[in-house]
Design a protein around this motif. Structure first.
Motif, PDB file in Angstrom:
ATOM      1  N   PHE A 256      16.187  41.323  22.888  1.00 34.90           N
ATOM      2  CA  PHE A 256      15.913  42.717  23.252  1.00 34.90           C
ATOM      3  C   PHE A 256      14.957  42.851  24.439  1.00 34.90           C
ATOM      4  O   PHE A 256      14.568  43.953  24.773  1.00 34.90           O
ATOM      5  N   LEU A 259      16.133  45.036  27.275  1.00 30.95           N
ATOM      6  CA  LEU A 259      15.921  46.475  27.140  1.00 30.95           C
ATOM      7  C   LEU A 259      14.526  46.855  27.629  1.00 30.95           C
ATOM      8  O   LEU A 259      14.341  47.856  28.311  1.00 30.95           O
ATOM      9  N   ASP A 260      13.523  46.027  27.271  1.00 29.35           N
ATOM     10  CA  ASP A 260      12.159  46.272  27.750  1.00 29.35           C
ATOM     11  C   ASP A 260      12.107  46.225  29.267  1.00 29.35           C
ATOM     12  O   ASP A 260      11.426  47.031  29.907  1.00 29.35           O
ATOM     13  N   ILE A 262      14.559  46.783  31.433  1.00 28.31           N
ATOM     14  CA  ILE A 262      15.208  47.971  31.999  1.00 28.31           C
ATOM     15  C   ILE A 262      14.280  49.176  31.887  1.00 28.31           C
ATOM     16  O   ILE A 262      14.101  49.947  32.822  1.00 28.31           O
ATOM     17  N   VAL A 266      12.701  51.602  34.790  1.00 29.30           N
ATOM     18  CA  VAL A 266      12.909  53.050  34.809  1.00 29.30           C
ATOM     19  C   VAL A 266      11.573  53.787  34.794  1.00 29.30           C
ATOM     20  O   VAL A 266      11.376  54.757  35.523  1.00 29.30           O
ATOM     21  N   LEU A 272      18.371  54.661  37.572  1.00 29.74           N
ATOM     22  CA  LEU A 272      19.436  53.779  37.087  1.00 29.74           C
ATOM     23  C   LEU A 272      20.680  53.878  37.962  1.00 29.74           C
ATOM     24  O   LEU A 272      21.549  53.016  37.919  1.00 29.74           O
ATOM     25  N   PRO A 307       9.001  50.362  17.193  1.00 33.37           N
ATOM     26  CA  PRO A 307      10.021  50.947  18.070  1.00 33.37           C
ATOM     27  C   PRO A 307       9.984  52.467  18.143  1.00 33.37           C
ATOM     28  O   PRO A 307      10.428  53.038  19.144  1.00 33.37           O
ATOM     29  N   VAL A 308       9.468  53.163  17.127  1.00 29.99           N
ATOM     30  CA  VAL A 308       9.518  54.631  17.129  1.00 29.99           C
ATOM     31  C   VAL A 308       8.717  55.223  18.290  1.00 29.99           C
ATOM     32  O   VAL A 308       9.263  55.991  19.090  1.00 29.99           O
ATOM     33  N   LYS A 310       7.898  53.761  20.931  1.00 28.75           N
ATOM     34  CA  LYS A 310       8.546  53.263  22.134  1.00 28.75           C
ATOM     35  C   LYS A 310       9.719  54.174  22.507  1.00 28.75           C
ATOM     36  O   LYS A 310       9.892  54.543  23.663  1.00 28.75           O
ATOM     37  N   ALA A 311      10.500  54.533  21.475  1.00 28.18           N
ATOM     38  CA  ALA A 311      11.649  55.407  21.716  1.00 28.18           C
ATOM     39  C   ALA A 311      11.189  56.740  22.274  1.00 28.18           C
ATOM     40  O   ALA A 311      11.773  57.266  23.223  1.00 28.18           O
ATOM     41  N   ILE A 314      10.314  56.398  25.867  1.00 25.55           N
ATOM     42  CA  ILE A 314      11.501  56.350  26.732  1.00 25.55           C
ATOM     43  C   ILE A 314      11.996  57.765  26.999  1.00 25.55           C
ATOM     44  O   ILE A 314      12.271  58.141  28.139  1.00 25.55           O
ATOM     45  N   LEU A 315      12.087  58.554  25.920  1.00 26.27           N
ATOM     46  CA  LEU A 315      12.637  59.904  26.061  1.00 26.27           C
ATOM     47  C   LEU A 315      11.770  60.758  26.977  1.00 26.27           C
ATOM     48  O   LEU A 315      12.275  61.459  27.851  1.00 26.27           O
ATOM     49  N   CYS A 318      12.243  59.613  30.514  1.00 24.66           N
ATOM     50  CA  CYS A 318      13.553  60.034  31.018  1.00 24.66           C
ATOM     51  C   CYS A 318      13.547  61.519  31.364  1.00 24.66           C
ATOM     52  O   CYS A 318      14.051  61.924  32.407  1.00 24.66           O
ATOM     53  N   LEU A 319      12.969  62.312  30.478  1.00 23.24           N
ATOM     54  CA  LEU A 319      12.963  63.752  30.701  1.00 23.24           C
ATOM     55  C   LEU A 319      12.151  64.095  31.942  1.00 23.24           C
ATOM     56  O   LEU A 319      12.533  64.954  32.731  1.00 23.24           O
ATOM     57  N   SER A 322      14.236  63.315  34.937  1.00 30.40           N
ATOM     58  CA  SER A 322      15.504  64.019  35.092  1.00 30.40           C
ATOM     59  C   SER A 322      15.381  65.093  36.162  1.00 30.40           C
ATOM     60  O   SER A 322      14.487  65.944  36.105  1.00 30.40           O
TER      61      SER A 322
END
Lengths: 338, 326
Positions: A256, A259-260, A262, A266, A272, A307-308, A310-311, A314-315, A318-319, A322
């Protein structure tokens, strides 16, 4: 005119770092206030120790991967196979050290050559056969761990060779060796891409492949190169990972981590979809992820639940990146200003 | 001019040939390979992978990707186990709750992808981390299920006896039913046509006046539902919930989709191909088990090589048909 454009570019370069650096700063501020002993540094046996040094040390694997990944993503691609290539590199090094009498430089040379060969495979598929990057690198991601298992015969191979353990655990001038390794690689990559035309070629291929082809850039060669470079970086990271734990564990080495890597790229501000890339931003991104992980460990969050947050990170990132959200926000600000 | 039309079915034909070839090779090499039990187990053991791969097919047909599949399967299994064992919820209610949560989770990811124009790769990656972490929050270890519904009703009463020794497991039934339903949705409903149109060219689909936004959110909701259903079947299969299970299942699912001849750029492919892809992966595993002296990591290497061959085949076909058309 020329100087004006140059200044504009400089301003952009710094502005790209604002988001990742402020994210990292916020996280560090949180730790300063709420996590005891986070900023404590001490010198033992001439080596620097402390949580911050640990973050640099443990973050170096993702930093190495992120260097290669930044260039790959800048061409509009992605390399999913870096974790598997790490496992292969560790397996090759451990196998050579234990079963043959070859000298240390040969071991490193062969390991990195295998990693570069893996990168060549990806590069051929994407550059020459024009297969979508996600699919092309998926092949090695699926098969790579099997190959690593084949090399180690399904065993976890341990080693005690002092040079090989030095790569992941040694110290140089007070700092852990992996920190120097990733710092050195950052310098080399930055020189390679910013002091030669290569960086421009990579950005042009990622921005608009058709246009860059008409401008005379051989997009196949550029793509081939970035995947080879990514393989090389994964090989180095694989050596560090194997050396850290003094064994080659084909099942878990680099699992994994692609994924880290990438994510780090970002967070660092590289889109991307390709185009403009930010090496320093990716390094800050890697440190951001590692700081997040270390913070959670220090606050007794179990590794499984880690991971929570971390997720969520990421969000949020990303937001923030955007274009749609950005235009909405700037619209709001303008309306308030007027 | 006939070749381009037939080229749609060519990858499917190649997949069928590989499947048949592997099966015949197994029957020739090993004595009991052709027995009914092997065939039944092949479908039953790969039921959860098959259902997950069906969900992945829809997403890939639309030109997206869903990396959260394995994590959602694990999350569903531990959610059901925890609800049934620790909170004594009725098993059927627990399953229904899990399916609803999975669908909503998928719909949420789809909304982020659609409304904020975020790359599916990153959103579903975040979804994967989130589902995995929340699964561990519910229960940190593997959790066995002692409930009668799981131990007896599903594993014994609901399996269909084929002859006096072999019966068809319920996990296999779920797989077959899901395949039939999904084929109907993909080829005989308006929603199915929208998915193909979206994968073919999103811009054109929008200009044609198709409800792109609604379709996209629904596709990810459907994928979430399939992942949750795969989790339910996985719970039936193992009679336990485990938050650490099914790591990398999404890769197997995507590999099955690719081996099944679906283009990863979207718009072209068949669910039947995916099912054959799943059976091919299962057959390789069975062959390696029968052989005995080969290690299980060969499964991954062979799967990787198959993915490579099929991508190569697709490239050859698409360039050949382009040449014929041009």
């Amino acid at each position: 005119m020329a100087t004006e454009r140059f200044e504009k570019k400089q301003a952009r370069w710094w502005s790209s770092l604002v988001w990742p650096v402020s994210g990292l700063a916020l996280l560090l501020l949180f730790d300063l206030c709420f996590t005891d002993g986070f900023f404590k540094l001490e010198v033992r046996d001439g080596h620097l120790y402390g949580v911050l040094i640990d973050i640099l040390n443990h973050g170096s694997k993702v930093m190495l991967l992120a260097l290669g990944m930044t260039l790959v993503i800048a061409t509009g691609g992605v390399d999913l196979s870096v974790g598997a290539v790490m496992a292969i590199a560790g397996a090759v090094a451990a196998r050579l050290i234990n079963t043959t009498n070859v000298s240390f430089p040969v071991v490193i040379g062969v390991t990195l050559a295998v990693a570069i060969a893996a990168g060549c495979w990806n590069g051929l598929l994407v550059g020459a056969f024009r297969i979508q990057p996600i699919v092309a690198t998926l092949i090695l991601m699926v098969a790579g761990r099997g190959v690593a298992m084949l090399i180690t015969d399904g065993q976890i191979i341990t080693f005690t060779e002092p040079w090989l353990t030095y790569i992941g655990n040694g110290h140089l001038l007070g700092l852990p060796f992996p920190v120097w390794l990733s710092g050195g690689m950052l310098l080399i990559t930055a020189l390679l891409t910013r002091r030669t035309a290569l960086g421009l070629f990579i950005e042009s291929v990622g921005d608009n492949q058709t246009a860059s082809t008409y401008a005379g850039v051989n997009s196949s060669t550029v793509k081939f190169f970035v995947y080879v470079f990514s393989g090389f970086c994964a090989g180095l990271a694989g050596l560090v990972a194997a050396s850290n734990i003094k064994c080659a564990d084909s099942n878990h080495a680099g699992l994994f981590l692609e994924l880290d890597a990438i994510l780090a790229v970002v967070v660092g501000g590289t889109l991307l979809t390709g185009g403009r890339f930010y090496l320093v931003g990716a390094m800050v991104g890697a440190l951001f992820i590692q700081t997040l992980t270390t913070t959670m460990y220090m606050r007794n969050v179990s590794a499984d639940i880690a991971p929570v947050p971390k997720a969520l990170a990421i969000l949020v990132v990303c937001l923030l990146q955007s274009p749609k959200v950005r235009t909405k926000f700037s619209g709001l600000l303008k309306r308030r200003g007027s | 001019m006939k070749f381009p039309l037939a080229s749609r079915y060519l990858p499917l034909l190649a997949t069928a040939l590989v499947l048949a070839g592997l099966y015949v090779a197994g029957c020739v090499s090993f004595d009991n390979f052709s027995s009914l039990r092997v065939a039944v187990n092949l479908i039953g053991d790969n039921g959860f992978l098959g259902i997950a791969a069906i969900g992945a097919t829809f997403v890939i047909l639309s030109g997206g990707i869903d990396l959260s599949v394995g994590a959602v399967v694990a999350f569903t299994s531990i959610l059901i186990a925890s609800l049934v064992e620790d909170h004594s919820v009725n098993p059927l209610a627990a399953i229904a709750a899990a399916l609803i949560v999975g669908s909503l989770f998928g719909a949420a990811m789809g909304s982020l992808i659609q409304w904020f124009e975020l790359p599916p790769f990153l959103v579903t990656l975040a979804g994967m981390f989130l589902a995995r972490g929340v699964g561990f929050m519910i229960h940190p270890q593997s959790h066995g299920i002692q409930n009668d519904f799981f131990l007896q009703t599903v594993s014994e009463r609901l399996s269909l006896p084929l002859n006096n020794r072999v019966s068809f497991p319920f996990t296999g039934t779920c797989f077959v039913v899901m395949f039939v339903l999904a084929t109907f949705v993909a080829h005989y409903t308006r929603f199915g046509r929208y998915i193909y149109a979206l994968g073919g060219d999103e811009q054109s689909a929008r200009l044609m006046g198709l409800p792109v936004a609604r379709t996209k959110v629904l596709i990810y909701a459907l994928s979430g539902f399939c992942s949750a259903l795969a989790g339910v079947v996985y719970t039936f299969y193992t009679q336990s919930g485990d938050p650490a299970s099914c790591v990398g299942l999404e890769l197997d699912a995507i590999a099955a989709v690719v081996i099944g001849g679906t283009l990863l750029s979207g718009g072209v492919g068949f669910l039947a191909g995916t099912v054959m892809g799943v059976l091919i992966l299962g057959l390789i595993q069975t062959l390696i088990t029968f052989k005995g002296d080969l290690n299980s990591w060969w499964t991954r290497i062979v799967a990787g090589m198959l993915v490579f061959l099929f991508i190569l085949l697709q490239n050859v076909i698409s360039s050949a048909s382009k040449r014929l058309r041009g």
